[in-house]
Design a protein around this motif. Structure first.
Motif, mmCIF file in Angstrom:
data_model
loop_
_atom_site.group_PDB
_atom_site.id
_atom_site.type_symbol
_atom_site.label_atom_id
_atom_site.label_comp_id
_atom_site.label_asym_id
_atom_site.label_seq_id
_atom_site.Cartn_x
_atom_site.Cartn_y
_atom_site.Cartn_z
ATOM 1 N N THR A 200 36.544 11.446 -4.188
ATOM 2 C CA THR A 200 37.831 10.383 -4.639
ATOM 3 C C THR A 200 37.365 8.783 -4.715
ATOM 4 O OG1 THR A 200 38.337 10.202 -2.203
ATOM 5 C CG2 THR A 200 39.203 11.722 -3.487
ATOM 6 N N GLY A 201 36.357 8.445 -4.205
ATOM 7 C CA GLY A 201 35.799 7.279 -4.129
ATOM 8 C C GLY A 201 36.267 6.342 -2.847
ATOM 9 N N PHE A 202 37.240 6.948 -1.770
ATOM 10 C CA PHE A 202 37.799 6.381 -0.828
ATOM 11 C C PHE A 202 36.515 5.987 0.106
ATOM 12 C CE2 PHE A 202 40.153 6.204 3.118
ATOM 13 C CZ PHE A 202 41.141 5.063 2.970
ATOM 14 N N ASP A 203 35.430 6.450 0.160
ATOM 15 C CA ASP A 203 34.232 5.854 0.961
ATOM 16 C C ASP A 203 33.905 4.384 0.263
ATOM 17 O OD1 ASP A 203 33.239 6.669 -1.669
ATOM 18 O OD2 ASP A 203 31.478 7.449 -0.714
ATOM 19 N N VAL A 204 34.074 4.131 -1.143
ATOM 20 C CA VAL A 204 33.809 3.017 -1.483
ATOM 21 C C VAL A 204 34.861 1.924 -1.026
ATOM 22 C CG1 VAL A 204 33.235 1.635 -3.450
ATOM 23 C CG2 VAL A 204 32.345 3.982 -3.339
ATOM 24 N N ALA A 205 36.118 2.264 -1.062
ATOM 25 C CA ALA A 205 37.133 1.759 -0.587
ATOM 26 C C ALA A 205 37.118 1.257 0.893
ATOM 27 C CB ALA A 205 38.430 2.242 -0.726
ATOM 28 N N ILE A 206 36.417 1.984 1.634
ATOM 29 C CA ILE A 206 36.408 1.606 3.108
ATOM 30 C C ILE A 206 35.227 0.644 3.093
ATOM 31 C CG2 ILE A 206 35.562 2.658 5.167
ATOM 32 C CD1 ILE A 206 38.722 3.164 4.657
ATOM 33 N N THR A 207 34.139 1.154 2.551
ATOM 34 C CA THR A 207 32.990 0.283 3.103
ATOM 35 C C THR A 207 33.162 -1.167 2.374
ATOM 36 O OG1 THR A 207 31.739 1.364 0.884
ATOM 37 C CG2 THR A 207 31.364 2.247 3.279
ATOM 38 N N SER A 208 33.612 -1.170 1.324
ATOM 39 C CA SER A 208 33.815 -2.572 0.625
ATOM 40 C C SER A 208 34.633 -3.439 1.389
ATOM 41 C CB SER A 208 34.593 -2.327 -0.811
ATOM 42 O OG SER A 208 35.646 -1.884 -0.851
ATOM 43 N N MET A 209 35.319 -3.031 2.300
ATOM 44 C CA MET A 209 36.093 -3.959 3.364
ATOM 45 C C MET A 209 35.062 -5.001 3.933
ATOM 46 S SD MET A 209 39.293 -2.043 5.250
ATOM 47 C CE MET A 209 38.398 -0.646 6.020
ATOM 48 N N GLN A 210 33.697 -4.570 3.986
ATOM 49 C CA GLN A 210 32.548 -5.554 4.686
ATOM 50 C C GLN A 210 32.566 -6.633 3.861
ATOM 51 O OE1 GLN A 210 28.444 -4.888 4.576
ATOM 52 N NE2 GLN A 210 28.617 -4.690 6.839
ATOM 53 N N ARG B 45 36.466 9.617 -14.145
ATOM 54 C CA ARG B 45 36.202 8.352 -14.865
ATOM 55 C C ARG B 45 37.225 7.298 -13.992
ATOM 56 N NH1 ARG B 45 38.640 9.385 -19.647
ATOM 57 N NH2 ARG B 45 38.367 7.260 -20.124
ATOM 58 N N LEU B 46 38.072 7.824 -13.592
ATOM 59 C CA LEU B 46 39.047 6.663 -12.667
ATOM 60 C C LEU B 46 38.082 6.178 -11.448
ATOM 61 C CD1 LEU B 46 42.382 8.751 -13.296
ATOM 62 C CD2 LEU B 46 42.173 6.377 -13.899
ATOM 63 N N VAL B 47 37.802 7.199 -10.744
ATOM 64 C CA VAL B 47 36.794 6.659 -9.653
ATOM 65 C C VAL B 47 35.685 5.990 -9.905
ATOM 66 C CG1 VAL B 47 35.405 7.694 -7.712
ATOM 67 C CG2 VAL B 47 37.566 8.845 -8.376
ATOM 68 N N GLU B 48 35.098 6.241 -11.097
ATOM 69 C CA GLU B 48 34.147 5.305 -11.316
ATOM 70 C C GLU B 48 34.693 3.934 -11.823
ATOM 71 O OE1 GLU B 48 30.430 4.931 -14.965
ATOM 72 O OE2 GLU B 48 31.971 6.828 -14.765
ATOM 73 N N ALA B 49 35.742 3.804 -12.525
ATOM 74 C CA ALA B 49 36.101 2.485 -12.858
ATOM 75 C C ALA B 49 36.624 1.793 -11.346
ATOM 76 C CB ALA B 49 37.432 2.786 -13.841
ATOM 77 N N GLU B 50 37.245 2.665 -10.856
ATOM 78 C CA GLU B 50 37.966 1.825 -9.466
ATOM 79 C C GLU B 50 36.672 1.553 -8.324
ATOM 80 O OE1 GLU B 50 41.836 4.558 -9.510
ATOM 81 O OE2 GLU B 50 40.378 5.010 -8.121
ATOM 82 N N ASN B 51 35.732 2.574 -8.356
ATOM 83 C CA ASN B 51 34.475 1.830 -7.565
ATOM 84 C C ASN B 51 33.784 0.620 -8.154
ATOM 85 O OD1 ASN B 51 34.817 4.111 -5.992
ATOM 86 N ND2 ASN B 51 33.279 5.317 -6.573
ATOM 87 N N ALA B 52 33.706 0.544 -9.457
ATOM 88 C CA ALA B 52 32.922 -0.532 -9.952
ATOM 89 C C ALA B 52 33.985 -1.862 -9.612
ATOM 90 C CB ALA B 52 32.985 -0.248 -11.547
ATOM 91 N N GLY B 53 35.166 -1.442 -9.806
ATOM 92 C CA GLY B 53 36.177 -2.887 -9.499
ATOM 93 C C GLY B 53 36.009 -3.207 -8.165
ATOM 94 N N HIS B 54 35.567 -2.370 -7.228
ATOM 95 C CA HIS B 54 35.173 -3.067 -5.843
ATOM 96 C C HIS B 54 33.944 -3.925 -5.994
ATOM 97 C CE1 HIS B 54 38.093 -0.677 -3.518
ATOM 98 N NE2 HIS B 54 37.718 0.329 -4.081
ATOM 99 N N GLY B 55 33.210 -3.891 -6.920
ATOM 100 C CA GLY B 55 32.051 -4.320 -6.950
ATOM 101 C C GLY B 55 32.110 -5.861 -7.338
ATOM 102 N N VAL B 56 33.242 -6.053 -8.067
ATOM 103 C CA VAL B 56 33.485 -7.298 -8.979
ATOM 104 C C VAL B 56 34.316 -8.188 -8.063
ATOM 105 C CG1 VAL B 56 34.770 -8.238 -11.064
ATOM 106 C CG2 VAL B 56 33.507 -5.995 -11.075
ATOM 107 N N SER B 57 34.074 -9.520 -7.977
ATOM 108 C CA SER B 57 34.789 -10.701 -7.085
ATOM 109 C C SER B 57 36.450 -10.649 -7.387
ATOM 110 C CB SER B 57 33.983 -12.060 -7.450
ATOM 111 O OG SER B 57 34.603 -12.311 -8.765
#
Length: 276
Positions: A38-48, A113-125
Motif C-alpha cells: 500500500t505504500g503506507f510504510d513510506v508514509a510513516i518513514t517520511s515523517m522523519q 501505479r498509484l502507490v508509486e506516484a504517492e511514494n514519489a510524492g513523499h520525496g518531493v519538497s
C-alpha cells in the motif's frame, strides 16, 4: 495512501476492542507486506524528513535550533522504530479482512501505479508540490473543473478536512504541553488555555489543509486519466476502504503525536529557553 482519515489514540483503543471481539487481526509478516504493497510504510518513514525540515506542525522556528534540531528529530523519528510501532498497532487492531481488502486494491495494476506516484510524492519538497500543484489546479479550474471536484470527493470519502484539523491541533497541544513541561519554552499556558488559543485558529488551519490537499493531489495524480481518478475515488468510498484509512491514519497520527511529544520533552537539551 495520500488522503487521511483521522482517529485519536482513544478511538484506536476503542477500535481494538470492537474489531478484536469479532475479527482476527493480521499477523506481523502479513502486516509488513501490507505496508509495502500500500505504500503506507513510506508514509510513516517520511515523517522523519518532515520533522528534520523543521517543527512547522508545532509552530516553532527551526532556525532557533539549527543542526541540533535535525540531529534530535532524526533520532526521535527513527524510521525502523516507527515501522515497528505501526506493526504493533496493526497487529492489535487491523482485521485480516481489511488487510485483504486494502491489498486487493493497492496490489492491482492501477493500485500499484498509484502507490508509486504517492511514494514519489513523499520525496518531493512541500514547496515544490504546492507551487506546481497550484499551477495545475489553476489550469484545471478552466479546462477540467470536474477533476478538482473528484479530488474533493476523494478527501471527503475518508474523513475530510475537519478530522485532519482536529488531529493536527491535538498534536500541537501534545507538543507544546511537553515543551512547557520540559522548560523549553518561556511561555506558560494551561492545557485548557492552549486548546482555546488553537481552536481560534482552526478555521485558518482547515483552509490551509484543504488547499494543500487539493494542490498535493493535483501534483501527485497529474499523470492519471480522469477515468482512473474516478476509479480511485470510488475505491476510497468503499466502506471497507474507509475503515482501512480510519485505522491506518489513526495509527499515523498517534505515532506522529507521540514522536513530537517526545521531541518536545527533549528540547531543553538543545536550548535552555526557547519560544515555541
Amino acid at each position: 495512501m495520500t488522503f487521511q482519515r483521522v482517529m485519536t489514540g482513544a478511538a484506536v483503543a476503542v477500535a481494538a476492542i470492537c474489531f478484536g471481539a469479532a475479527l482476527v487481526a493480521a499477523d506481523r509478516e502479513t502486516s509488513r507486506e501490507f505496508l509495502e504493497v500500500t505504500g503506507f510504510d513510506v508514509a510513516i518513514t517520511s515523517m522523519q524528513e518532515g520533522a528534520m525540515n523543521g517543527p512547522g506542525i508545532a509552530g516553532a522556528d527551526p532556525d532557533a535550533f539549527g543542526s541540533e534540531w535535525v540531529r534530535l528529530s532524526e533520532q526521535v523519528f527513527d524510521p525502523d522504530a516507527m515501522i515497528e510501532d505501526t506493526l504493533d498497532m496493526m497487529e492489535a487492531i487491523m482485521p485480516q479482512e481489511l488487510v485483504d481488502h486494502g491489498m486487493d486494491f493497492y496490489g492491482s495494476e492501477l493500485g500499484q501505479r498509484l502507490v508509486e506516484a504517492e511514494n514519489a510524492g513523499h520525496g518531493v519538497s512541500n514547496e515544490r508540490q504546492m507551487a506546481e500543484g497550484e499551477m495545475i489546479v489553476t489550469r484545471l479550474a478552466d479546462e477540467n473543473p470536474d477533476r478538482i471536484k473528484e479530488y474533493r470527493k476523494m478527501s471527503a470519502a475518508i474523513g475530510g478536512v475537519e478530522q485532519s484539523t482536529r488531529a493536527i491541533i491535538e498534536i500541537q497541544v501534545r507538543y507544546m504541553m511537553a515543551a512547557m513541561a520540559a522548560g523549553a519554552s518561556d511561555i506558560q499556558y494551561s492545557e485548557a488555555e492552549l486548546r482555546e488559543i488553537l481552536s481560534q485558529q482552526s478555521d485558518q488551519l482547515a483552509n490551509a489543509i484543504s488547499t494543500s490537499g487539493i494542490f498535493g493531489s493535483a501534483y501527485v495524480y497529474q499523470s492519471f486519466s480522469d477515468e482512473e481518478v474516478v476509479a480511485y475515488r470510488k475505491a476510497l468510498e468503499d466502506p471497507q476502504m474507509q475503515q482501512v484509512y480510519e485505522i491506518l491514519n489513526g495509527i499515523q497520527y498517534e505515532i506522529m503525536g507521540d514522536r513530537y511529544e517526545t521531541l518536545a520533552a527533549r528540547l531543553a537539551d538543545l536550548s535552555p529557553q526557547t519560544d515555541i
